[in-house]
Design a protein around this motif. Structure first.
Motif, short mmCIF file in Angstrom:
data_model
loop_
_atom_site.label_atom_id
_atom_site.label_comp_id
_atom_site.label_asym_id
_atom_site.label_seq_id
_atom_site.Cartn_x
_atom_site.Cartn_y
_atom_site.Cartn_z
N ARG A 108 -42.90 -5.93 38.57
CA ARG A 108 -42.70 -4.69 39.33
C ARG A 108 -41.23 -4.33 39.42
O ARG A 108 -40.85 -3.16 39.34
N LYS A 111 -40.25 -2.88 36.16
CA LYS A 111 -40.87 -1.57 35.92
C LYS A 111 -40.18 -0.45 36.70
O LYS A 111 -40.24 0.73 36.30
N GLU A 122 -48.41 3.34 31.44
CA GLU A 122 -48.48 2.02 32.05
C GLU A 122 -48.47 0.94 30.97
O GLU A 122 -47.81 -0.10 31.12
N MET A 125 -45.01 0.60 29.49
CA MET A 125 -44.11 -0.11 30.41
C MET A 125 -44.39 -1.61 30.40
O MET A 125 -43.46 -2.42 30.45
N ASP A 126 -45.66 -2.00 30.34
CA ASP A 126 -46.00 -3.43 30.28
C ASP A 126 -45.41 -4.07 29.03
O ASP A 126 -44.89 -5.20 29.10
N VAL A 129 -41.65 -4.44 29.54
CA VAL A 129 -41.36 -5.55 30.46
C VAL A 129 -41.48 -6.89 29.75
O VAL A 129 -40.60 -7.76 29.87
#
Length: 259
Positions: A108, A111, A122, A125-126, A129
């Motif tokens: 988090r 992100k 989403e 972004m994963d 990360v």
């Protein structure tokens, strides 16, 4: 060739109030100018209170400068919105314990810049990360960890991953090696150098250890009471210091080393 960073007469002053009718202007740093080339490292050194950390914060927008300009690739950052600036230049703070939200999982935390500054999905972004974690030598599983579950060295790697995740041109690191033990410090230095070679990122390192500065930086700025008193290629400045402040910094470093 246009430098990746061009700073022209940048300054920062504060107004300090004494009672109802008295006030005093405090200069964090006087007008300073310098340039940084793509893929190079600039070290900013000086005694405590010299203005080096205030300069670092002004470069990244943490504090607003009183005057002067900051250009990245020839474009004045004053003409760009905050989102675009955040994507170009990022900062790593000295103490990751205070800069990482203890109530948020690492995933988090990483992100957060993506949510604020990109329109990635989403899933995208994963992926970003996971890539950032691997890039700094951590596991993708670390995304589920909380900061308290990590060592100080791992926390600083997370801080580096957070700086890298927007793929900036410049990273400003404010004494990020100061609190680490020797072995962890060496690992982080090597990691920073590897990242720089792979991505051609420019670094600005605010540091106190001149041995590290000599090892990792191409250029150096020596500050005293908000002014740049000496600057140039790192090896030249440290091998033949011309200003008494630089000479004193080197002497103090030698005394600490003997202890």
């Amino acid at each position: 060739m246009i430098p990746v960073l061009s700073v022209n007469k940048l300054s920062k002053s504060y107004v300090q109030h004494h009672g109802l009718f008295s006030k005093k202007s405090i200069t964090a740093f006087a007008p300073v100018s310098f340039e940084l080339e793509q893929g190079k490292t600039l070290a900013i050194v000086g005694e405590s209170g010299s203005g080096k950390s205030s300069l670092a914060k002004a470069l990244t927008g943490v504090i607003t400068p009183s005057s002067g300009s900051i250009c990245i690739d020839g474009i004045n950052m004053a003409d760009k919105d905050h989102k675009q600036r955040c994507c170009q230049i990022r900062m790593i703070f000295q103490d990751p314990t205070t800069s990482l939200n203890p109530r948020s999982q690492i995933g988090r935390i990483l992100k957060s810049p993506l949510l604020l500054n990109t329109e990635l999905s989403e899933q995208e972004m994963d992926i970003r990360v996971s890539d950032a974690l691997r890039q700094v030598g951590l596991l993708t599983e670390h995304a589920q960890f909380y900061p308290r579950m990590l060592s100080s060295g791992q926390k600083q790697r997370v801080a580096l991953a957070r700086a890298l995740i927007l793929k900036p041109k410049i990273i400003v690191a404010d004494e990020v090696l100061a609190t680490l033990d020797v072995s962890v410090r060496s690992q982080l230095i090597n990691l920073i150098l590897d990242v720089q070679r792979e991505q051609n990122i420019s670094f600005i390192m605010v540091a106190y250890n001149l041995g590290i500065v000599r090892h990792i930086s191409d250029e150096i700025i020596v500050m005293h009471e908000g002014h740049i008193v000496e600057s140039g290629p790192t090896a030249e400045v440290l091998d033949n210091p011309q200003h008494t402040i630089t000479q004193r910094l080197l002497m103090n470093q030698q005394v600490q080393f003997r202890k």
